[in-house]
Each structure stands twice: as C-alpha cells, then as structure tokens.
Design an enzyme around this catalytic site. Structure first.
Site, PDB file in Angstrom:
ATOM      1  CG  ASN A  85     -23.736  15.424  54.185  1.00 19.74           C
ATOM      2  OD1 ASN A  85     -23.515  14.218  54.162  1.00 19.74           O
ATOM      3  ND2 ASN A  85     -23.308  16.238  53.221  1.00 19.74           N
ATOM      4  CE1 TYR A 105     -27.205  22.642  48.560  1.00 13.36           C
ATOM      5  CE2 TYR A 105     -28.056  21.804  46.483  1.00 13.36           C
ATOM      6  CZ  TYR A 105     -26.986  22.141  47.288  1.00 13.36           C
ATOM      7  OH  TYR A 105     -25.700  21.971  46.837  1.00 13.36           O
ATOM      8  N   GLY A 110     -24.813  11.799  53.097  1.00  7.63           N
ATOM      9  CA  GLY A 110     -25.141  12.468  51.843  1.00  7.63           C
ATOM     10  C   GLY A 110     -23.954  13.082  51.148  1.00  7.63           C
ATOM     11  CG  ASP A 142     -24.838  19.163  44.513  1.00 10.96           C
ATOM     12  OD1 ASP A 142     -25.365  20.242  44.832  1.00 10.96           O
ATOM     13  OD2 ASP A 142     -23.923  18.644  45.178  1.00 10.96           O
ATOM     14  CE  LYS A 155     -25.297  14.746  46.029  1.00  9.63           C
ATOM     15  NZ  LYS A 155     -26.261  14.658  47.110  1.00  9.63           N
TER      16      LYS A 155
END
Ligand code: GDL
Length: 693
Positions: A274, A180, A28, A136, A59
């Site tokens: 991650n 988050y 991620g 994000d 991403k």
C-alpha cells in the site's frame, strides 16, 4: 441501465492447481485516489515486473467506504468495466474491496442484501475477486448486533462467509480484520480471541490480510508470521504499509522494499504494498517489491554493503534499489507530453509546454543563448531516494548529513577557541556545504527533467528538502562565522519560509524534543529539554540559578538592574511571560519578560523619561546553567517570549547585559536581531540591546 461484461470463473480454471503467490499493489491509502489512467499504467508496470494483483481499496472513494451501499452510476460503471478489462488484458487479478464497517448493522438482513447487491453489480462488470475490509473502524457493536452475535469477530466472519458463498466462492477472496497487526491484538497475537474466532470460523478459502507487528512495520520476522498463521489457520497476505505516506504530508518513501527476509515467501499467501499516495514516485516501491517477490535461492548474490547479520542470501535491498533507479531514470528522461499533443487544449494535468516545433526560436549573434538544462543522473536519483528513504531509516547520505550537522553544532564552541579543532571543524563544514550543494543541484536537474508528471508528484517534497537543507547550510555558515548569519534563522521579521510548518509546526516545536522521535540508528547523546510555563513553585529554583550565575561571574549586585529584580522574584514577570527550561536533572534555565519595563524602572531609580522606553517598552532577561551547552533552548524561549510580547502589542524589547556575562552577551550579539541601544543611567559594566517587534 444494466452494464454487463463477461466474467470468467477463475476457480474452475485453477482447480487442482496450487494457488499462486499474490504479489502486487493495494490502493488502500487515505486521500486522493489514483486516476483511471494511473491505474491502467500500474497494470502495465505490474505485468512488466511479474506482479499479478491489484486490490482496489481507496479509502476516500465514496462508494468504497462511506457510501458503500450505493450502486455505481452508468458512467462509473463504464469506467470500472474499462479498468477491470485493462487489468485482465495485463494479466492482473483485479480484486474489488469494499469497506462497510463504518456503519453496517451486521444483524440486519437488509444490510447483508445491500452488500450482496453491490458486489453483484461489480461482478457483473467482470470482476472475479473480492475483499471485505474491516480495518480502521470502531470495535464496538451496536445493541442490535450485540444481541445477535457473541463478538465483533463473529459478526464480521458471519457476513464475510455469507458474501463469499453468495459470490460462489471466488478463487481470491480477502478479509481484512479489525485487529490487522500484532500491536492491535489483546493481550497478544497468540491469545487474541478476535483472531482465534477468525481463524476457527472463517471459511478456509478466504485469505486474511495482515500488516505485521505494527500498522507500519519496520521489520517482519518469520517467527511473527508463524505465530499469526498458527492462530489464523492460514498463511496471511501481507498488506504492507512500508511505503505508505498518507499519515504525514512531509514524507514520501523511495527506499527499497526492505527488512522482510525472503524466507517469508513460502510462509505467506502473498504481499500487497500500500504505497505512497502519489502515483509516480511509487516506481521504487513497486519495482523493488517485484524484485523481492522473484527472489529465489538460485542465482542469489550476497550484498557486500550489508552487515553479516542482516544479509539475505536471496535479496539485496541495495541492488534492488539500483535496478529500480536505473529503470526509473529512463522514465524521467522520457517526455510524457509528446510535441504532437502540445497543440491540444491545456488542462491542469497537462500544462502548456514550450513549443519545440519547427518555429522554435534560435538566438542570433550577441543574443542570450537558450537555457539548457543539465540532464538528471543516476546519482541524483540515489540521493533522492536517500533523502526520502523509508519510515524508520534514512538513506546513507541523509544519515551522514544529520550526523555531520550534529557534530558541527556541538563542536562549534570548542572550535572557536582551539586552533587544532578549528581546522577539522572548517574542513567538515566545507564537506557539509558540498553535500547541501549536491541536494540543490539534484533539485535543479529534477525540475528540468522532461517527464513532468513524476516531477509534479515530487515537487512539494523536493522543494521542502531544498529549503530545509538551505537553512541547515546557512546555520553552519553562521556557526563558523563564515558569511552573515542567515536572517531567516533568527531575524526579527522573517519571511514565512523562515518559520515553516504552519500550526502543526508550531505544535511540534512546543513539544519536548520538538515532538520528534530520533530516527538515527545510533542516537547522538543529546539532552532532551522541556520548556514550560513558570509556576509559583519555581521561584526558589530560579533564584538559585540566578545566584549561581552571579557568583560564577563574580557579579556584585549592590546596584541591581530591573532584570535582577525580575530574576529574584522582587518584580513579578508579566502574565504568560515566564518560561522555565528543564532537563532530566531539573530546572536549568529560565526566561522572563516584563511588558512594561518603565513602571519597574522607578523601583531601581532609573529615569523613566528615557526615550529608549518609547521604542523598547518591554524587557527580557534569563539565564541558562553552563551544563546546557546547546544554545537552541534559550533561543527557543526567547523566540516564544518575543512572539507573546509582540502579540500583546509591544513595539520593542530590550535586555540588560553585563560585560562579564560573556555567554548571554555573545548569545544576543549572534542572534542577529538584538542591536546595542542607548539607555541612560546604566552602570558602566552594563549594556542594553534591543529589538523592534
Ligand atoms: C492503516 C490503513 C491504511 C492506511 C495505512 C497507513 C491498513 C489495513 N489500513 O491502518 O488504509 O493507508 O494505515 O496510514 O493498513
């Protein structure tokens, strides 16, 4: 072409059974995604270590985020099907994530249809588990969405519920909120209206991702999880960024999974790490997470090295690390390029290797023996992990090295005059030197390890630390007067590796405290200095510092030097050539320069035909109060002024120093760039030193 693969309905198979703990990896991060080969390798490892999940969320993969509406081409489909199949073969739940939040209009049915179409395509590839990510992104809604939804959370939840139902409520379906982590919640977790909406409205079969108190959470406490679970009305799946390194190109993390008590396990739906962008160095991150996930109260042993208050009866980060490193050493030793493949055409991934075949060269008598590499050791890997440990903590050797360097730096002046202290200083300097040498030996053995893939992923980092350690080693030698001060440290024209970090490094060095946050557990009590440009209001302060220093050294100024007139403000410094040093008590030093000292020379009846002005047309002067024991702020000011003077085209700089000003004299002498120069007409107690630019 429609590419179909068999898809099993997991929810039918597991109906009635308690859901298993999700443990695994989320790809991620920002930057270059892993290759298909690496992902397949990951599934093998996860299976071997009893992890069960992989969340596909790179991403910077075009079709995951930026071009989320675009369907996969037939070539891409073939690759994804192969990947999903490989995951299934290794018993890994492949969760396909999509991030539409950059530009989706939630209220437009065409957008919802595009999202469903994309996920349908991936479901046809055989994927059974899905995830919608809204991390994000801008939290502002477009006017159309504002009309349709009462809040951003309502918009996200509506589309997530719809897609979840469209996909027939998959067994695993994850939602990543925009808020988050606790740090993003307003005003806090328990009063966040965003999280409340998610908790109340998101269908109960959908799980929520959460990174903890922060994006990169140092610790995750049981209380913090109870708090967020209560508002979310479900146990979260931790998206753990503890080993993520996509935010700093100089860092990589190879310390153990840590500071998450195993008491959390029954309170969580799962943990997905991650990790670092580089695939191979993630061995420790994933291996230790696997050990953590398996931690249970039975068979638990206490770790002798941990402080009482930090002990987790079920998991010891130190032991988990040693287990991981022991397995990793084996992997380092296995060649990733068997000789059989060497005859293949070379590619960027698989460079040509020395042919180890039957025709290999055997040196004759009197010839050079073949180069033999020392094998990598477990201690080398322990040191590697220590140097690149965790975002909020260095490993034990790294901490010791920092502590010792700090001690050696702050005690070098005392050691120079006190013989008792000299012995201790020298002994500690030797030990520091040994530690530096161990890093160099580790570097050499690592760069000779047979598994080149791991090495290449690590190379930039180990090269960087080797150079950093080398500079520190040279600096300590020069502090102790052992060996020559390294030309790299303060030379007039250093090689590029003497001024590291590029533009970003320049920015950091110009910020107070070098722009760095102290990562020591117990920060050393050093002052924080600020270097800033001089302004008119500083005039009195500078005069005060100057007079203070003159009085302290009983200097008579009936024959003033150009430097004196600069310091008292009678001659103004050249533009951009005046810096003020400040600590928490106010101005405590300054450095001033004149681009053209010849013009000023006339005002002190100095012969302006002196040849020295040809070679050294500019002048620098400054003072630092005795309370500033650290020489580095003055060095930094000088370096900054020299660079400004140079960029204005000057050939050289000189300074005028009185014999009684031992400190400045010593300072310029040790700088290794200023040398005594001949200059006529100076008072007998003054010498001139100059440096070419
Ligand atoms: C983030 C991003 C993640 C990134 C990480 C570390 C989440 C949910 N999103 O905020 O993609 O890798 O920080 O930089 O963590």
């Amino acid at each position: 072409m429609s590419v179909m693969a068999t898809s099993t309905n997991v929810s039918e198979k597991t109906q009635g059974r308690a859901k298993r703990f999700i443990g695994g990896v989320v790809e991620g991060f920002y930057g270059r995604p892993w290759t298909m080969e690496q992902r397949t390798e990951l599934f093998k490892r996860e299976q071997k270590w009893d992890l069960n999940t992989y969340l596909y969320a790179p991403k910077d993969d075009y079709k995951h985020r930026m071009y989320w509406r675009d369907l996969y081409s037939s070539e891409e489909a073939v690759q994804l099907i192969a990947l999903i199949t490989a995951a299934r073969q290794h018993n890994i739940d492949f969760i396909y994530a999509i991030s539409p939040g950059l530009d989706i209009t939630f209220s437009n049915p065409k957008e919802v249809a595009a999202l469903k179409r994309k996920l349908d395509q991936v479901r046809d590839f055989g994927c059974c588990s899905f995830s919608l990510l809204f991390d994000d992104i801008e939290a502002d809604m477009c006017p159309a969405d504002k009309q349709a939804f009462s809040s951003f959370a309502h918009a996200q939840v509506a589309i997530t519920n719809e897609v979840y139902q469209h996909l027939r409520e998959p067994e695993t379906f994850l939602f990543c909120p925009t808020d988050y982590c606790a740090a993003f919640c307003t005003p806090n977790v328990s009063q966040s209206s965003y999280l409340r909406t998610v908790g109340d409205e998101l269908l109960p079969g959908i799980d929520v991702l959460w990174t903890g108190p922060k994006v990169v959470s140092h610790k995750i406490s049981v209380e913090s999880i109870e708090e967020v679970s209560s508002i979310l009305k479900r146990a979260p799946v931790i998206w753990d960024n503890i080993h993520a390194n996509d935010y700093d190109p100089q860092r990589i993390f190879m310390g153990p999974y840590k500071d998450r008590p195993t008491e959390l396990i029954p309170k969580l739906r799962g943990v997905l790490t991650n990790p670092n962008c580089e695939f191979y160095p993630n061995f420790v991150a994933i291996h230790t997470l696997a050990t953590w996930c398996k931690a249970s109260p039975d068979g638990a042993t206490r770790d002798v090295e941990m402080g009482d208050e930090e002990q987790d009866p079920c998991y010891s980060p130190h032991k988990a690390l040693m287990l991981a490193l022991t397995d990793w050493l084996e992997e380092f030793m296995s060649t990733d390029q068997p000789t059989a493949c060497l005859k293949k055409e070379s590619s960027e991934e698989e460079p040509m290797q020395t042919d180890l075949g039957e025709h290999s060269y055997v040196p004759g008598p009197g010839e050079n023996p073949l180069y033999t590499a020392e094998p990598l050791t477990l201690d080398d890997l322990k040191l590697l992990s220590d140097l690149f440990y965790l975002p909020y903590e260095y490993g034990s050797t790294a901490k010791t090295m920092l502590h010792e360097l700090n001690w050696l730096k702050s005690h070098s002046q005392a050691a120079a005059v006190d013989t008792d202290q000299t012995a201790e200083w020298r002994s500690r300097a030797r030990q520091f030197d040994d530690m530096c040498e161990a890093v160099v030996r580790m570097f050499n053995r690592l760069s000779n390890a047979p598994n080149r893939r791991i090495l290449y992923d690590l190379y930039n980092y180990i090269c960087d630390i080797k150079s950093g350690v080398h500079l520190a080693q040279a600096y300590v030698k020069s502090l102790g007067g052992l060996g020559k001060p390294s030309a790299q440290l303060m030379g007039a024209d250093p090689e590029p590796w003497g001024f590291r970090g590029g533009l970003s490094g320049e920015f950091q060095r110009m910020l107070p405290g070098h722009g760095n946050r102290d990562l020591f557990k117990h920060p050393p009590k050093t002052a924080v200095y600020c270097i800033r440009p001089y302004c008119a209001e500083d005039k009195m302060d500078l005069q005060r510092i100057f007079t203070n220093m003159q009085q302290e050294r009983r200097i008579m100024t009936d024959a003033p030097l150009i430097s004196d007139l600069l310091s008292t403000g009678e001659i103004p410094p050249s533009p951009q050539c005046a810096l003020v040093l400040e600590d928490d008590m106010g101005p405590c030093g300054y450095m001033l320069a004149l681009m053209d000292a010849k013009a000023a020379a006339a005002s002190v009846q100095k012969d302006t035909r002196d040849r020295a002005f040809e070679d050294f047309p500019s002048l620098i002067t400054g003072q630092v109060l005795p309370r500033v024991t650290d020489p580095s702020p003055a060095k930094r000011m000088i370096a900054q002024l020299l660079s400004t003077i140079k960029s204005c085209g000057s050939k050289g700089v000189f300074c005028e120093l009185r014999h009684s000003d031992r400190r400045m004299l010593d300072f310029y002498t040790k700088s290794n760039s200023f040398q005594p120069i001949k200059m006529d007409g100076l008072p007998p107690d003054v010498i001139a030193m100059g440096t070419g630019l």
